[in-house]
Design a protein around this motif. Structure first.
Motif, PDB file in Angstrom:
ATOM      1  N   LEU A 109       0.829  -1.209   0.000  1.00  0.00           N
ATOM      2  CA  LEU A 109       0.000   0.000   0.000  1.00  0.00           C
ATOM      3  C   LEU A 109       0.864   1.260   0.000  1.00  0.00           C
ATOM      4  CD1 LEU A 109      -3.038   0.218  -0.042  1.00  0.00           C
ATOM      5  CD2 LEU A 109      -2.992   0.769   2.375  1.00  0.00           C
ATOM      6  N   ILE A 110       1.953   1.218   0.747  1.00  0.00           N
ATOM      7  CA  ILE A 110       2.815   2.399   0.853  1.00  0.00           C
ATOM      8  C   ILE A 110       3.427   2.765  -0.498  1.00  0.00           C
ATOM      9  CG2 ILE A 110       4.884   1.091   1.577  1.00  0.00           C
ATOM     10  CD1 ILE A 110       5.423   3.516   3.461  1.00  0.00           C
ATOM     11  N   LEU A 111       3.725   1.731  -1.312  1.00  0.00           N
ATOM     12  CA  LEU A 111       4.272   1.992  -2.643  1.00  0.00           C
ATOM     13  C   LEU A 111       3.293   2.793  -3.496  1.00  0.00           C
ATOM     14  CD1 LEU A 111       5.835  -1.397  -3.750  1.00  0.00           C
ATOM     15  CD2 LEU A 111       7.011   0.680  -3.107  1.00  0.00           C
ATOM     16  N   TRP A 112       2.024   2.465  -3.354  1.00  0.00           N
ATOM     17  CA  TRP A 112       1.001   3.109  -4.179  1.00  0.00           C
ATOM     18  C   TRP A 112       0.630   4.478  -3.628  1.00  0.00           C
ATOM     19  CZ3 TRP A 112      -0.525   1.194  -8.785  1.00  0.00           C
ATOM     20  CH2 TRP A 112      -0.175  -0.135  -9.058  1.00  0.00           C
ATOM     21  N   LEU A 113       0.619   4.608  -2.296  1.00  0.00           N
ATOM     22  CA  LEU A 113       0.135   5.849  -1.697  1.00  0.00           C
ATOM     23  C   LEU A 113       1.228   6.897  -1.495  1.00  0.00           C
ATOM     24  CD1 LEU A 113      -2.556   4.656   0.845  1.00  0.00           C
ATOM     25  CD2 LEU A 113      -2.791   5.390  -1.524  1.00  0.00           C
ATOM     26  N   ALA A 114       2.477   6.454  -1.333  1.00  0.00           N
ATOM     27  CA  ALA A 114       3.549   7.405  -1.024  1.00  0.00           C
ATOM     28  C   ALA A 114       3.688   8.513  -2.085  1.00  0.00           C
ATOM     29  CB  ALA A 114       4.867   6.673  -0.828  1.00  0.00           C
ATOM     30  N   PRO A 115       3.701   8.196  -3.389  1.00  0.00           N
ATOM     31  CA  PRO A 115       3.825   9.273  -4.374  1.00  0.00           C
ATOM     32  C   PRO A 115       2.675  10.266  -4.277  1.00  0.00           C
ATOM     33  CG  PRO A 115       4.124   7.141  -5.416  1.00  0.00           C
ATOM     34  CD  PRO A 115       3.642   6.879  -4.029  1.00  0.00           C
ATOM     35  N   LEU A 116       1.476   9.736  -4.064  1.00  0.00           N
ATOM     36  CA  LEU A 116       0.298  10.589  -3.929  1.00  0.00           C
ATOM     37  C   LEU A 116       0.444  11.505  -2.716  1.00  0.00           C
ATOM     38  CD1 LEU A 116      -2.221  10.416  -5.735  1.00  0.00           C
ATOM     39  CD2 LEU A 116      -3.390   9.345  -3.809  1.00  0.00           C
ATOM     40  N   ALA A 117       0.921  10.917  -1.613  1.00  0.00           N
ATOM     41  CA  ALA A 117       1.104  11.679  -0.382  1.00  0.00           C
ATOM     42  C   ALA A 117       2.125  12.785  -0.600  1.00  0.00           C
ATOM     43  CB  ALA A 117       1.549  10.748   0.745  1.00  0.00           C
ATOM     44  N   VAL A 118       3.225  12.475  -1.310  1.00  0.00           N
ATOM     45  CA  VAL A 118       4.264  13.473  -1.558  1.00  0.00           C
ATOM     46  C   VAL A 118       3.683  14.640  -2.374  1.00  0.00           C
ATOM     47  CG1 VAL A 118       6.408  13.895  -2.830  1.00  0.00           C
ATOM     48  CG2 VAL A 118       6.214  11.891  -1.356  1.00  0.00           C
ATOM     49  N   ILE A 119       2.892  14.333  -3.393  1.00  0.00           N
ATOM     50  CA  ILE A 119       2.293  15.389  -4.217  1.00  0.00           C
ATOM     51  C   ILE A 119       1.370  16.258  -3.367  1.00  0.00           C
ATOM     52  CG2 ILE A 119       0.657  15.820  -6.095  1.00  0.00           C
ATOM     53  CD1 ILE A 119       1.864  13.389  -7.506  1.00  0.00           C
ATOM     54  N   ILE A 120       0.531  15.618  -2.540  1.00  0.00           N
ATOM     55  CA  ILE A 120      -0.415  16.382  -1.723  1.00  0.00           C
ATOM     56  C   ILE A 120       0.327  17.259  -0.721  1.00  0.00           C
ATOM     57  CG2 ILE A 120      -2.212  16.174   0.039  1.00  0.00           C
ATOM     58  CD1 ILE A 120      -3.190  13.688  -1.475  1.00  0.00           C
ATOM     59  N   ILE A 121       1.334  16.679  -0.065  1.00  0.00           N
ATOM     60  CA  ILE A 121       2.096  17.455   0.926  1.00  0.00           C
ATOM     61  C   ILE A 121       2.791  18.630   0.246  1.00  0.00           C
ATOM     62  CG2 ILE A 121       4.085  17.402   2.489  1.00  0.00           C
ATOM     63  CD1 ILE A 121       3.295  14.512   3.163  1.00  0.00           C
ATOM     64  N   GLY A 122       3.376  18.366  -0.929  1.00  0.00           N
ATOM     65  CA  GLY A 122       4.053  19.422  -1.674  1.00  0.00           C
ATOM     66  C   GLY A 122       3.098  20.535  -2.058  1.00  0.00           C
ATOM     67  N   ALA A 123       1.932  20.155  -2.584  1.00  0.00           N
ATOM     68  CA  ALA A 123       0.939  21.142  -2.999  1.00  0.00           C
ATOM     69  C   ALA A 123       0.483  21.986  -1.808  1.00  0.00           C
ATOM     70  CB  ALA A 123      -0.252  20.439  -3.638  1.00  0.00           C
ATOM     71  N   LEU A 124       0.261  21.325  -0.680  1.00  0.00           N
ATOM     72  CA  LEU A 124      -0.158  22.031   0.534  1.00  0.00           C
ATOM     73  C   LEU A 124       0.904  23.037   0.974  1.00  0.00           C
ATOM     74  CD1 LEU A 124      -1.875  19.334   2.790  1.00  0.00           C
ATOM     75  CD2 LEU A 124      -2.890  21.386   1.781  1.00  0.00           C
ATOM     76  N   ALA A 125       2.162  22.587   0.900  1.00  0.00           N
ATOM     77  CA  ALA A 125       3.256  23.458   1.330  1.00  0.00           C
ATOM     78  C   ALA A 125       3.321  24.702   0.449  1.00  0.00           C
ATOM     79  CB  ALA A 125       4.571  22.700   1.283  1.00  0.00           C
ATOM     80  N   VAL A 126       3.208  24.515  -0.869  1.00  0.00           N
ATOM     81  CA  VAL A 126       3.241  25.646  -1.803  1.00  0.00           C
ATOM     82  C   VAL A 126       2.071  26.583  -1.512  1.00  0.00           C
ATOM     83  CG1 VAL A 126       2.946  26.299  -4.223  1.00  0.00           C
ATOM     84  CG2 VAL A 126       4.475  24.410  -3.605  1.00  0.00           C
ATOM     85  N   TRP A 127       0.891  26.013  -1.388  1.00  0.00           N
ATOM     86  CA  TRP A 127      -0.315  26.803  -1.159  1.00  0.00           C
ATOM     87  C   TRP A 127      -0.196  27.620   0.134  1.00  0.00           C
ATOM     88  CZ3 TRP A 127      -4.343  26.186   2.590  1.00  0.00           C
ATOM     89  CH2 TRP A 127      -5.475  26.967   2.336  1.00  0.00           C
TER      90      TRP A 127
END
Lengths: 163, 196
Positions: A109-127
């Motif tokens: 599960l972590i393999l599938w969710l980690a990239p998604l999590a990184v994108i969301i965290i990154g987007a949140l940080a930028v915002w």
């Protein structure tokens, strides 16, 4: 060295390189009844991992085990088995590891969710950062305002002098 | 943002980095060639294979089960099997362990027979799997490999690599002797500790 010799040498080395690339095509020749079967074989051979060599597909590997697995895949295709059936057959024997596309389960599960999590965290940080900067620039303290007026006044004077 | 939240936010990448570092560091010591067998808890697949000594005698899955046993995958081209062989002989001589030998894709039948004549034959039955048919069904990807099968013919354990005193004492032996105990078979005195 004559140029003809060099050309020959080059041709021989390129030719032997091509021979090497077709190493397993030489002693294994699979005959298919339809083009679809051949496509199916190539897809599966490119998706199944050789458990012996681990970072190669069975299409890539020249290990005896990979040869056996190709042979078995070929037999099952000729029997009319579907991709899913053949992949399951291999998974029962060699585990999920044998398929280059990991299934979604607890350990992957972590393999599938980690990239998604990184994108969301990154987007949140930028915002968050952008919003912070905007709100910060909108409000100037009286001192800051005074300093700014001063600076504007200075540049205005400088410009007038230059004219 | 208060100083506290700011520190917290700034520390997050460091914490994530440390976690990743720990994870990768642990990975340095894991053995990628150890694959979990998908066959644990399943029956030994059906097969039909010739005997190593007598080409016209065939064996099938009925030789498996009835009592706990080991299935040992070996070949003469495999140097580790050579190292393992003495220990297998010892298992038979000292503990009367029932082992089926699966000769896996050997160079020739003659080479395999010669090997057993020279080094001793610890196997109760010798299967000759020249094409790797049963080995593929068992998920074998090298030699030596050893499977522990219980009296019902169910695979209990798979060990990749050679058997030796350490592996037998810590991994394979306890599984074998627990299966022996369940079938009410005798366990040698000096191995009783493995099931206690």
């Amino acid at each position: 060295m004559s140029s003809r010799f060099v050309t020959t040498l080059l041709a021989v080395s390129i030719f032997s390189f091509m021979l090497g690339m077709n190493a397993w095509a030489d002693n294994e020749f699979y005959e298919f009844e339809t083009a679809a079967q051949e496509r199916q074989f190539n897809t599966l051979a490119g998706e199944l991992r050789c458990p012996k060599c681990q970072n190669q597909t069975i299409a890539d590997s020249d290990a005896p085990l990979a040869q056996d697995m190709r042979e078995r895949v070929y037999q099952m295709i000729m029997e009319g088995k579907s991709n899913a059936e053949i992949i399951d057959f291999m998974k029962v024997r060699y585990g999920d590891f044998v398929h280059y596309r990991p299934p979604i389960n607890k350990s992957t599960l972590i393999l599938w969710l980690a990239p998604l999590a990184v994108i969301i965290i990154g987007a949140l940080a930028v915002w968050f950062n952008v919003r912070h900067q905007r709100s910060a620039s909108a409000e100037l303290t009286p001192e800051e305002e005074a300093r700014m007026d001063e600076m504007f006044a200075k540049t205005d004077k400088a410009e007038e002098r230059d004219k | 943002m208060s100083v506290k939240t700011r520190t917290l936010v700034l520390l997050t990448p460091l914490v994530l980095f440390l976690l990743l570092a720990i994870f990768l560091f642990k990975g340095l010591f894991s053995d990628p060639t150890k694959l979990d067998s998908a066959l644990i808890g399943r029956e030994v697949p059906s097969f039909e294979l010739p005997d190593l000594y007598q080409p016209d005698v065939t064996h099938n899955q009925e030789i498996v089960g009835g009592r706990p046993m080991l299935i040992n995958v070996w070949a003469t081209w495999c140097p580790t099997c050579y190292a393992e062989h003495t220990f297998l002989n010892q298992l038979l001589a000292e503990e009367d362990v029932y082992i089926i030998g699966l000769n896996y894709k050997d160079d020739s039948r003659g080479a395999a027979v010669r090997w057993l004549q020279d080094l001793g034959d610890p196997y109760a039955i010798n299967l000759f799997d020249f094409t790797g048919l049963l080995a593929l069904d068992l998920g074998v990807y090298g030699a030596p490999e050893t499977f522990v099968v219980d009296a019902e013919g169910i695979i209990r354990y798979r060990h990749v690599g050679d058997l030796n005193e350490r592996v037998w004492r810590t991994e394979v032996g306890p599984v074998y002797y627990r299966a022996m105990q369940e079938s009410g078979l005798e366990i040698p005195e000096h191995r009783m500790e493995l099931v206690e």
